[in-house]
Design an enzyme around this catalytic site. Structure first.
Site, PDB file in Angstrom:
ATOM      1  N   CYS A 139     -17.209  68.779  21.460  1.00 22.96           N
ATOM      2  CA  CYS A 139     -16.289  69.177  20.388  1.00 22.96           C
ATOM      3  C   CYS A 139     -14.852  68.845  20.772  1.00 22.96           C
ATOM      4  O   CYS A 139     -13.915  69.255  20.081  1.00 22.96           O
ATOM      5  CB  CYS A 139     -16.463  70.654  20.039  1.00 22.96           C
ATOM      6  SG  CYS A 139     -16.312  71.737  21.446  1.00 22.96           S
ATOM      7  N   CYS A 160      -8.856  81.215   2.008  1.00 18.22           N
ATOM      8  CA  CYS A 160      -8.788  80.130   2.975  1.00 18.22           C
ATOM      9  C   CYS A 160      -9.668  79.013   2.434  1.00 18.22           C
ATOM     10  O   CYS A 160     -10.801  79.252   2.030  1.00 18.22           O
ATOM     11  CB  CYS A 160      -9.303  80.624   4.321  1.00 18.22           C
ATOM     12  SG  CYS A 160      -9.637  79.296   5.468  1.00 18.22           S
ATOM     13  N   CYS A 202      -2.980  74.103   1.518  1.00 16.86           N
ATOM     14  CA  CYS A 202      -3.090  75.531   1.787  1.00 16.86           C
ATOM     15  C   CYS A 202      -1.697  76.112   2.005  1.00 16.86           C
ATOM     16  O   CYS A 202      -0.923  75.590   2.801  1.00 16.86           O
ATOM     17  CB  CYS A 202      -3.936  75.735   3.042  1.00 16.86           C
ATOM     18  SG  CYS A 202      -3.877  77.420   3.629  1.00 16.86           S
ATOM     19  N   GLN A 221     -23.131  76.894  15.368  1.00 16.38           N
ATOM     20  CA  GLN A 221     -22.214  75.887  14.810  1.00 16.38           C
ATOM     21  C   GLN A 221     -21.691  76.378  13.461  1.00 16.38           C
ATOM     22  O   GLN A 221     -22.468  76.856  12.637  1.00 16.38           O
ATOM     23  CB  GLN A 221     -22.943  74.559  14.642  1.00 16.38           C
ATOM     24  CG  GLN A 221     -23.443  73.952  15.947  1.00 16.38           C
ATOM     25  CD  GLN A 221     -22.341  73.284  16.761  1.00 16.38           C
ATOM     26  OE1 GLN A 221     -21.184  73.223  16.347  1.00 16.38           O
ATOM     27  NE2 GLN A 221     -22.692  72.793  17.929  1.00 16.38           N
ATOM     28  N   ASP A 236     -24.156  70.092  25.667  1.00 25.52           N
ATOM     29  CA  ASP A 236     -23.252  70.428  24.560  1.00 25.52           C
ATOM     30  C   ASP A 236     -22.278  71.493  25.062  1.00 25.52           C
ATOM     31  O   ASP A 236     -22.347  72.651  24.650  1.00 25.52           O
ATOM     32  CB  ASP A 236     -24.098  70.935  23.378  1.00 25.52           C
ATOM     33  CG  ASP A 236     -23.268  71.215  22.147  1.00 25.52           C
ATOM     34  OD1 ASP A 236     -22.060  70.927  22.159  1.00 25.52           O
ATOM     35  OD2 ASP A 236     -23.832  71.725  21.159  1.00 25.52           O
ATOM     36  N   GLU A 251     -28.118  78.549  29.421  1.00 25.66           N
ATOM     37  CA  GLU A 251     -26.970  79.076  28.676  1.00 25.66           C
ATOM     38  C   GLU A 251     -26.395  80.285  29.429  1.00 25.66           C
ATOM     39  O   GLU A 251     -27.140  81.079  29.991  1.00 25.66           O
ATOM     40  CB  GLU A 251     -27.453  79.440  27.256  1.00 25.66           C
ATOM     41  CG  GLU A 251     -26.608  80.410  26.478  1.00 25.66           C
ATOM     42  CD  GLU A 251     -25.227  79.891  26.130  1.00 25.66           C
ATOM     43  OE1 GLU A 251     -25.095  78.734  25.701  1.00 25.66           O
ATOM     44  OE2 GLU A 251     -24.255  80.659  26.304  1.00 25.66           O
ATOM     45  N   CYS A 254      -5.333  74.133   9.676  1.00 22.44           N
ATOM     46  CA  CYS A 254      -5.581  72.937   8.867  1.00 22.44           C
ATOM     47  C   CYS A 254      -4.385  71.987   8.915  1.00 22.44           C
ATOM     48  O   CYS A 254      -3.542  71.974   8.012  1.00 22.44           O
ATOM     49  CB  CYS A 254      -5.913  73.334   7.438  1.00 22.44           C
ATOM     50  SG  CYS A 254      -7.529  74.106   7.318  1.00 22.44           S
TER      51      CYS A 254
HETATM   52  N1  SAH Z   1     -25.863  73.702  21.821  1.00 20.88           N
HETATM   53  C1  SAH Z   1     -25.498  74.912  21.119  1.00 20.88           C
HETATM   54  C2  SAH Z   1     -24.242  75.603  21.687  1.00 20.88           C
HETATM   55  C3  SAH Z   1     -23.055  74.745  21.957  1.00 20.88           C
HETATM   56  S1  SAH Z   1     -21.545  75.622  22.223  1.00 20.88           S
HETATM   57  C4  SAH Z   1     -25.350  74.638  19.649  1.00 20.88           C
HETATM   58  O1  SAH Z   1     -25.297  73.496  19.205  1.00 20.88           O
HETATM   59  O2  SAH Z   1     -25.285  75.614  18.880  1.00 20.88           O
HETATM   60  C5  SAH Z   1     -21.410  75.729  23.945  1.00 20.88           C
HETATM   61  C6  SAH Z   1     -22.261  76.804  24.571  1.00 20.88           C
HETATM   62  O3  SAH Z   1     -22.039  76.724  25.976  1.00 20.88           O
HETATM   63  C7  SAH Z   1     -21.938  78.231  24.166  1.00 20.88           C
HETATM   64  O4  SAH Z   1     -23.111  78.873  23.736  1.00 20.88           O
HETATM   65  C8  SAH Z   1     -21.418  78.876  25.474  1.00 20.88           C
HETATM   66  O5  SAH Z   1     -21.784  80.240  25.596  1.00 20.88           O
HETATM   67  C9  SAH Z   1     -22.093  78.041  26.525  1.00 20.88           C
HETATM   68  N2  SAH Z   1     -21.444  77.966  27.847  1.00 20.88           N
HETATM   69  C10 SAH Z   1     -20.124  77.983  28.143  1.00 20.88           C
HETATM   70  N3  SAH Z   1     -19.939  77.800  29.456  1.00 20.88           N
HETATM   71  C11 SAH Z   1     -21.165  77.652  30.008  1.00 20.88           C
HETATM   72  C12 SAH Z   1     -21.627  77.427  31.341  1.00 20.88           C
HETATM   73  N4  SAH Z   1     -20.780  77.306  32.342  1.00 20.88           N
HETATM   74  N5  SAH Z   1     -22.947  77.319  31.544  1.00 20.88           N
HETATM   75  C13 SAH Z   1     -23.833  77.424  30.514  1.00 20.88           C
HETATM   76  N6  SAH Z   1     -23.452  77.641  29.238  1.00 20.88           N
HETATM   77  C14 SAH Z   1     -22.142  77.761  28.980  1.00 20.88           C
END
Ligand code: SAH
Length: 386
Positions: A342, A93, A10, A217, A315, A267, A19
Site C-alpha cells: 500500500c 464525506c 469536498c 481492506q 502484504d 499475522e 482527499c
Molecule cells: N493481507 C491482509 C492484511 C494486510 S494489512 C489483507 O489483505 O486484508 C497488513 C497486516 O499486517 C495487518 O493485518 C497487520 O496487523 C499485520 N502486521 C503488521 N506488522 C506485522 C508483523 N511484523 N508481522 C506480521 N504481521 C504484521
C-alpha cells in the site's frame, strides 16, 4: 465509467488532508497515480495500466468519526485537522459509505438526547471518544463500535434500542473501552451490546468474519480485483505450499487455499488470527493454518528449520517489510513472491533488496483502492533469476 471533466469537490478537503485530489476528474487522478508509480518503480520493469475503480466515491467500508462539541453544546462527529488534534466537524464525506455517514449523524443527535459527555483530550474528562462503523458491502451487515473512556454507558439498553430502531440495518453494536490518553482509536476491551460482536462479509465468493480491531481492506470492490491479480500472478496449480505473510484475517490465503496444496498464514494481531482461523472453518478450508507471530521472526524460523515453500504472498503494512523477512524468503527460495503493497516508496526499497539478492520483478500492477486520496496499492510478481 462515466467520463467526468471535474471530480467531486469536498469542502473539508484542505483541513482534512485526506482527499488531495478533491475536485479533480477521476481520469486525471488515475494518470497522476500511474505516473507516481512509474517514477518510483519503472526501473524494475513495465508498470501495467492502473486498475481504476468503477465507483470512485463512497467506497470506504470502514468509517471513523471523532466526537466533538461546538459552543452551543451540539455534539458532532468529525476528523482531526491535518497535523493537529483539533476536531473538524464533517457532515458528509464523499469517500465514506453513505449508510455509515447517516449512522454517525444519528449518534451525534443521540449523544445530546442521552446527555452523554464528549471526551476532552486535554482535560481527560467525558465519555464519548470515537465511533467506528464497518459495513459488509456484500452482506449488508453493519457494526457500530462506540469507543468510550470508561466501561459504563448510562442507559445503555435504551441507547442501543434507540440506535437500532433508527437504523435497523445495524447488525451489531460494541462498546470499546479506551481509557488511555493515546492517538490509538481502539482500546483493548470490547463489550458486546447487541448482536454477534462482529460482522461477516463476502469477498471473492468467500465469507469472512471481521472483528472491531481486525484489518480488512477498506475498498471491497477493488480488493476483489487486487486479489484476482495476485492469484493470477501466483498461477497456482493445486500442488503448492503457500505462505500468506501479514495475512490479517486470512483473506489472501483463503483465496489461495482452494487452488493450492497447503497454506500457512502469519499475522501479528491476535484478534485477526482468531478471525482467520474462524474464516477457514466458515469456508471449510482444511488446508490452511495460521500463526500469531511477527512475520520476520516466523520466516527466520522457517528458513532455519529448512522448511519449504513454493509461493510467498506478502502484504505488509505501509512501513513495508524488513531485511530479516526478505533475507529469509531468499533462503527459502520459493518459485514466486507476490508482493502486495500500500506504499510504493517502501515497496521500492524492498524490491531493491530483493533485486540485490538475485530476484527479478516480472510484473507491476497498480490498483486504485483509494480514489481521491494520494494512496495507491500495487501488486508485484517476483521470480528468481536462474
Ligand atoms: N493481507 C491482509 C492484511 C494486510 S494489512 C489483507 O489483505 O486484508 C497488513 C497486516 O499486517 C495487518 O493485518 C497487520 O496487523 C499485520 N502486521 C503488521 N506488522 C506485522 C508483523 N511484523 N508481522 C506480521 N504481521 C504484521
Amino acid at each position: 465509467m462515466e467520463k467526468q471533466k471535474q471530480g467531486n469537490a469536498c469542502p473539508y478537503a484542505k483541513k482534512c488532508g485526506g482527499c488531495i485530489f478533491s475536485g479533480k476528474a477521476y481520469e486525471e487522478q488515475l494518470k497522476i497515480k500511474q505516473k507516481n508509480v512509474t517514477d518510483l518503480l519503472g526501473k524494475f520493469g513495465k508498470v501495467a495500466p492502473i486498475l481504476g475503480a468503477k465507483c470512485p466515491e463512497h467506497y470506504r467500508n470502514k468509517v471513523h468519526g471523532i466526537f466533538g462539541r461546538d459552543r452551543q453544546g451540539n455534539v458532532f462527529t468529525g476528523i482531526y485537522e491535518e497535523k493537529s488534534h483539533r476536531i473538524v466537524p464533517v457532515e458528509n464525506c464523499m469517500i465514506e459509505d453513505e449508510k455509515a455517514t447517516a449512522i454517525l449523524k444519528t449518534l451525534s443527535t443521540m449523544a445530546k438526547q442521552f446527555k452523554l459527555q464528549v471526551y476532552d483530550e486535554d482535560r481527560e474528562t467525558g465519555l464519548l471518544r470515537h465511533a467506528l462503523i464497518r459495513v459488509g458491502r456484500t452482506t449488508g451487515e453493519i457494526m457500530v463500535v462506540l469507543v468510550l473512556s470508561g466501561p459504563i454507558l448510562p442507559s445503555k439498553n435504551n441507547f442501543t434500542k434507540e440506535l437500532c430502531r433508527r437504523h435497523p440495518e445495524i447488525t451489531t453494536v460494541v462498546l470499546n473501552i479506551n481509557d488511555k490518553n493515546t492517538s490509538m482509536v481502539l482500546g483493548n476491551r470490547n463489550i458486546v451490546l447487541y448482536g454477534k460482536g462482529y460482522i461477516e462479509d463476502v469477498l471473492c465468493g468467500l465469507r469472512f468474519r471481521i472483528s472491531p480491531s481486525s484489518f480488512y481492506q477498506i475498498n471491497s470492490e477493488q480488493t476483489e480485483r487486487l486479489y484476482k491479480k495476485a492469484m493470477e500472478f501466483a498461477g497456482l496449480t493445486g500442488k503448492e505450499r503457500v505462505i500468506d505473510a501479514y495475512c490479517g484475517i486470512g483473506t489472501i490465503g483463503a483465496c489461495a487455499a482452494g487452488k493450492a496444496r497447503e497454506v500457512i498464514g502469519v499475522e501479528l494481531n491476535r484478534d485477526a488470527v482468531k478471525d482467520a482461523i474462524t474464516n477457514a472453518k466458515l469456508n471449510q478450508l482444511k488446508n490452511i493454518r495460521f500463526w500469531n507471530d511477527d512475520a520476520g521472526k516466523f520466516m527466520v524460523n522457517m528458513a532455519a528449520n529448512h522448511e519449504q515453500a513454493d509461493i510467498v504472498f506478502m502484504d505488509p503494512p505501509r512501513s513495508g517489510s524488513t531485511p530479516e523477512f526478505i533475507n529469509s524468503v531468499n533462503t527459502l527460495k520459493p518459485k514466486k513472491v507476490v508482493y502486495v503493497s500500500c506504499d510504493p516508496v517502501t515497496l521500492k526499497r524492498d524490491l531493491e533488496l530483493f533485486q540485490q539478492k538475485g530476484w527479478k520483478v516480472k510484473a507491476i500492477q497498480p490498483v486504485d483502492m483509494f480514489p481521491y486520496t494520494g494512496h495507491v496499492e500495487t501488486v508485484c510478481l517476483l521470480t528468481r533469476k536462474i
